[in-house]
Design an enzyme around this catalytic site. Structure first.
Site, short mmCIF file in Angstrom:
data_model
loop_
_atom_site.label_atom_id
_atom_site.label_comp_id
_atom_site.label_asym_id
_atom_site.label_seq_id
_atom_site.Cartn_x
_atom_site.Cartn_y
_atom_site.Cartn_z
CG HIS B 54 -1.70 0.54 1.36
ND1 HIS B 54 -3.11 0.27 1.56
CD2 HIS B 54 -2.16 2.22 0.70
CE1 HIS B 54 -3.70 1.48 1.30
NE2 HIS B 54 -3.47 2.68 0.63
CG HIS B 56 -1.21 6.59 -1.67
ND1 HIS B 56 -2.45 6.50 -2.17
CD2 HIS B 56 -1.54 5.83 -0.58
CE1 HIS B 56 -3.51 5.74 -1.57
NE2 HIS B 56 -3.05 6.24 -0.42
NE ARG B 58 -0.43 11.73 -2.26
CZ ARG B 58 -1.17 10.95 -1.72
NH1 ARG B 58 -1.65 9.95 -2.74
NH2 ARG B 58 -0.71 10.46 -0.47
CG ASN B 274 -10.24 8.10 5.37
OD1 ASN B 274 -10.49 7.09 5.88
ND2 ASN B 274 -10.55 8.17 4.43
CG ASP B 301 -2.35 4.20 3.61
OD1 ASP B 301 -2.52 4.42 2.40
OD2 ASP B 301 -3.51 4.32 4.12
#
Lengths: 312, 426, 183
Positions: B54, B56, B58, B274, B301
């Site tokens: 997981h 990111h 971008r 989140n 994350d």
């Protein structure tokens, strides 16, 4: 004390000092020359990210009566528009030499952020942030209750206050619960369960779903504004049902003790949380609350700015 | 000439010489007995290179926050040899074209395996299924599909997605967040959210979706992965489902193993994430679940955001925290130091299990002869003070700034090549 | 306080004599008491004003309107110290317009308090005249201000501290000088 961000920032002695100072200032401003030279050369910025003419004017009058220079700055929040951010606005105000920033913001915690992010060096006064707090409103409410129920001095030990309405979304309720507790009052929150925050049972107050059982025991009742739109989010089925179950009408007013007073932070929704005849009755102190708001805000500005700066 | 990792201790066990040639571990010999280019690994523990399910990165779209290359550097420094690049880019990774682009950028950076995650629905809109088959069959060989950032909340669509990915041995990684229960949510719903006047993100909004999804996965006999489990209740639901034989796996983020909601009282958006930071009881339950295998993997994350998206009011700030460069240290602090996992356990949760869940054949191999040489050499006694200015990520939003954390990543081998040496990119 | 470095300069009988004398001088100067208003500057000036009122009442059989005037909000040294609580201001209902206002304070030193009091009076009304009565004048003026009625002139060095104790606030009457640095 450098900032006033939360009613919880104040201990009993500080709260009473603000109320006593406000009382002195109130008597001074009864005279023909209302202006005091105390904050001459100081700059107070009213930074309002949310429309609130009454609160803004109250702070403006308070600052001007103490001879501060006042700059009104209406802005749009960074979440709303991709305009100037709170940070850039703050840096601008710092460059202008603001000694205090009175901030009203639609987002909870924005004043806290302004005070702690290192953007500005001056004092920050929370004039209402999101659904968090509105400490000067709580101070003016306490001032008003003290005047009527405790002869205008000392604390509010033993005073029983009911706060009725949309506690969930109310910054006024949060600040009042904290401050009234500090001053020794006993608070009962009254609302339908949908309009009470999770964990309210841990707050330093009682909670009731039934206004009628609470009324006969109160020394003061504070009606919170309830927005009719809340019913669209299923907080209650209809405005009519809300006002039937939780509104203050003359029949309910009659069940209050003789000496009990009625407060409302304004603006009122007549016919919703309060009926017109109750709002206009002599037991309602809304107009006086507005006047007391100026004195309390003068006291706050004086106590924050009247002495040396903490970093002087 | 072969590479010799002299004195390395696989899984913290007996020190050996690990001999690397042609990208493989070719020999495990007594310390000092192997010849070749020697890297001194005295005192270092050899673990299979970490695999993040997981991440990111971008790119494309928010190259100001992170790029595949900068994210790859951060990953390598964190001991990773593989990351799964989440689909919520701009444009969304919902076509073969986008996932191949991300995959190629990863190849070009050459520091870790960059495995693109494909979106479940077109544009993450939760309405129409994306071309999952095309992404699975593309050069990127996508096996993990997720609308992460958004929940696939339509039960019928979720059911279909779970069924559809079976054709490719894929998995749906669900961001479990019931949208109506979390409208404008800012932090964990509880006593503190009521006091702070921040809209609450109730645990039930996560747990209700997980409960629904494990039943759906059982019903259609498919494979479900639950992203960033954050509550004790979610752990219970997953434990119950695994007990019933449901093919469900789950991940937990490092920050949910260590940080709690009381940090939000500062209104500093560095703690805005989140799912939100929860309570100490949740942290406790998550650590136990990771220890006993109810939760299969640690996933970062890693969510880079430009400074201005965090240097603002809480309510205006973006959700997310950096994680790649600190995940190992947090795992040491929260799992190794309290004795909840041993080094083999940590290797499983950070490498073997996530590689298996993501069906990454080249990753998560044991430290043994014949394995592909994806290896992290870590110093269990090392400590460092985290400084947001010294991160390889393009962003600065680490919640651990100025904290002293245990465990340092010293050397990293990716496919037999040294990507990190002495704590710096090689 | 270190008693060996403190000496008493006025005792309780000295203080009551001084107040009676000041009362006489005030009445003589004003040719009567009926136009007077006494305003004490908090804290100890208020008690002194009350004592002068009572002394004048014994002389003239008339109780002079007496109040208090807090000058905190008019101070010129606000930014040198933390903000302090306000003391009560109470102006007699007769007001001060066209009256002879006697400002009463315990110690006259730099003159800045009196300057602030004059500013404060200016915002309240327009007296016919303003006079100043102090129990102790210790010198070291920083402004062109002089007292009209003085209980005792007390030569001091700047480093010394003069302290007025009154029954009303301190339990007993005395004026002391304490040598050395400000405590």
């Amino acid at each position: 004390m450098k900032h006033l961000l939360s009613a919880a920032d104040l201990d009993r002695d500080q709260a009473i000092m603000i109320l006593d100072t406000a009382a002195e200032l109130a008597s001074l401003t009864d005279r023909s020359v209302k202006k005091l030279p105390t904050l001459r050369g100081r700059t107070v910025v009213n930074l309002f990210f949310e429309d609130s003419t009454r609160t803004r004017i109250s702070f403006e009058v308070a600052a001007k009566r103490l001879s501060a220079d006042v700059i009104n700055f209406a802005a749009k929040g960074s979440s709303v528009s991709k305009g100037e951010s709170l940070k850039d606005t703050a840096l601008t105000l710092e460059a202008m030499g603001a000694d205090a920033v009175v901030i009203r913001h639609n987002l909870s915690g924005a004043p806290h952020r302004l005070a702690t992010a290192g953007w500005i060096g001056g004092s920050v006064v929370n004039a209402g942030d999101g659904t968090h707090e509105h400490p000067t409103q709580a101070l003016l409410d306490a001032f008003t209750m003290r005047k009527h129920l405790r002869n205008g001095s000392g604390d509010l030990d033993g005073v029983r206050v009911g706060i009725v309405g949309d506690v969930l979304h109310s910054r006024v309720a949060r600040s009042n619960v904290l401050l009234l507790r500090t001053l020794g009052a006993h608070v009962t929150l009254v609302a339908p369960p949908t309009l009470l925050p999770l964990g309210v049972e841990t707050w330093p107050c009682d909670v009731s779903y039934d206004i009628d059982s609470v009324l006969p025991r109160l020394d003061a009742i504070m009606m919170l504004r309830v927005q009719g739109e809340r019913m669209h989010d299923a907080y209650f089925p209809s405005a009519l049902e809300y006002s039937r179950l939780y509104g203050l009408d003359s029949a309910r007013m009659a069940r209050l003790p003789e000496h009990a007073v009625i407060l409302h932070p304004g603006p009122m929704n007549r016919g919703m949380e309060i009926s017109a005849d109750v709002a206009d009755s002599p037991r309602s102190l809304m107009v006086e609350q507005v006047a007391n708001g100026v004195s309390v805000r003068m006291a706050v500005l004086y106590l924050l700015l009247g002495g040396m700066k903490e970093n002087d | 000439m072969p590479l010799v990792l002299r004195g390395a201790r696989p899984y913290g066990e007996e020190a050996v010489d690990l001999v690397i040639a042609d990208g493989l571990i070719v020999n495990i010999a007594p310390v000092g007995s192997a010849d070749g280019d020697v890297i001194d690994c005295d005192g270092l523990i050899a673990l299979p290179g970490f695999v993040d399910l997981h991440t990111h990165l971008r790119e494309p779209g928010r190259e100001d926050a992170e790029t595949v290359e900068s994210g790859s550097r951060a990953a390598a420094l964190g001991g990773f040899t593989c990351v799964h690049a989440m689909a919520n880019t701009s444009p969304v990774a919902d076509t073969a074209g986008v996932v191949e682009q991300v995959w190629r950028l990863g190849e070009r950076a050459g520091l870790v395996d960059v495995r693109p995650v494909g979106a479940v629905t077109i544009g993450l809109s939760g309405e129409r299924m994306a071309e999952i088959g095309a992404m699975a069959n593309s050069e990127a060989q996508v096996r993990v599909f997720s609308d992460d950032g958004k929940c696939v909340h339509d039960a019928a669509l979720m059911r279909r997605a779970l069924e559809y990915v079976k054709a490719f041995d894929g998995v749906v990684a669900q961001h479990a967040q019931e949208p109506r229960l979390t409208e404008n949510a800012q932090m964990n719903e509880g006593i503190l959210s009521g006091q702070l006047g921040l809209t609450g993100w109730p645990a039930v909004a996560e747990e209700a979706i997980i409960a629904r999804d494990v039943l759906l996965a059982q019903h259609v006999d498919s494979r479900l992965h639950v992203c960033h489990v954050s509550t004790a209740g979610s752990v219970e639901v997953i434990r119950w489902a695994k007990g019933r034989g449901v093919n469900v796996t789950a991940e937990v983020c490092p920050h949910h193993l260590i940080l709690t909601e009381d940090l939000v009282a500062s209104y500093d958006p560095i703690y805005k994430v989140n799912p939100p930071l929860r309570t100490a009881a949740d942290v406790e339950a998550l650590r136990e679940a990771l220890a006993d295998g109810t939760i299969d993997a640690i996933a970062t994350d890693h969510a880079p955001h430009p400074h201005e998206d965090k240097d603002c009011e809480w309510g205006a700030a973006a959700f997310g925290m950096l994680g790649l460069e600190t995940a190992f240290s947090i795992a040491v602090k929260t799992m190794i130091e309290p004795g909840l996992l041993d080094w083999r356990g940590l290797a499983d949760r950070m490498s073997v299990a996530p590689a298996r869940i993501g069906r990454v054949r080249e990753q998560g191999h044991a430290i043994e002869v014949g394995s592909i040489a994806n290896i992290a050499l870590v110093d269990p006694t090392g400590t460092r003070v985290i400084s947001s200015d010294r991160l390889a990520s393009k962003s600065r939003n680490t919640p651990y700034a100025s904290m002293e954390l245990p465990g340092t990543v010293v050397h990293v081998l990716y496919g037999g090549n040294i990507t990190v040496r002495d704590g710096a990119l090689a | 306080m270190d008693s060996s470095r403190t000496r008493i300069v006025l005792d309780d009988s000295d203080i009551s004599r001084a107040i009676r004398r000041i009362a006489h001088e005030i009445v003589e100067n004003a040719k009567g008491a009926d136009e007077l208003v006494l305003l004490g500057i908090p804290t100890r000036g208020v008690a002194l004003a009350e004592r002068i009122r009572s002394a004048i009442s014994e002389i003239e059989g008339y109780s002079v309107p007496t109040g208090s005037l807090d000058i905190t909000l008019y101070r010129d040294d606000l930014r040198l110290r933390p903000a302090r609580a306000l003391e009560p201001t109470s102006i007699p209902s007769e007001g001060i317009d066209d009256r002879i206002v006697i400002l009463v304070d315990d110690v006259l030193f730099s003159g800045r308090t009196v300057r602030a009091a004059l500013d404060a009076l200016n915002d309240i009304g327009r007296p016919r005249a303003v006079r100043l009565a102090v129990l102790v004048d210790r010198g070291h003026r920083e402004l062109p201000i002089r007292p009209d009625f003085v209980g005792k002139n007390l030569p001091t060095s700047v480093g010394e501290q003069v302290r007025v104790n009154l029954v009303e606030s301190d339990g007993s009457d005395s004026v002391t000088i304490h040598e050395g640095d400000s405590a």
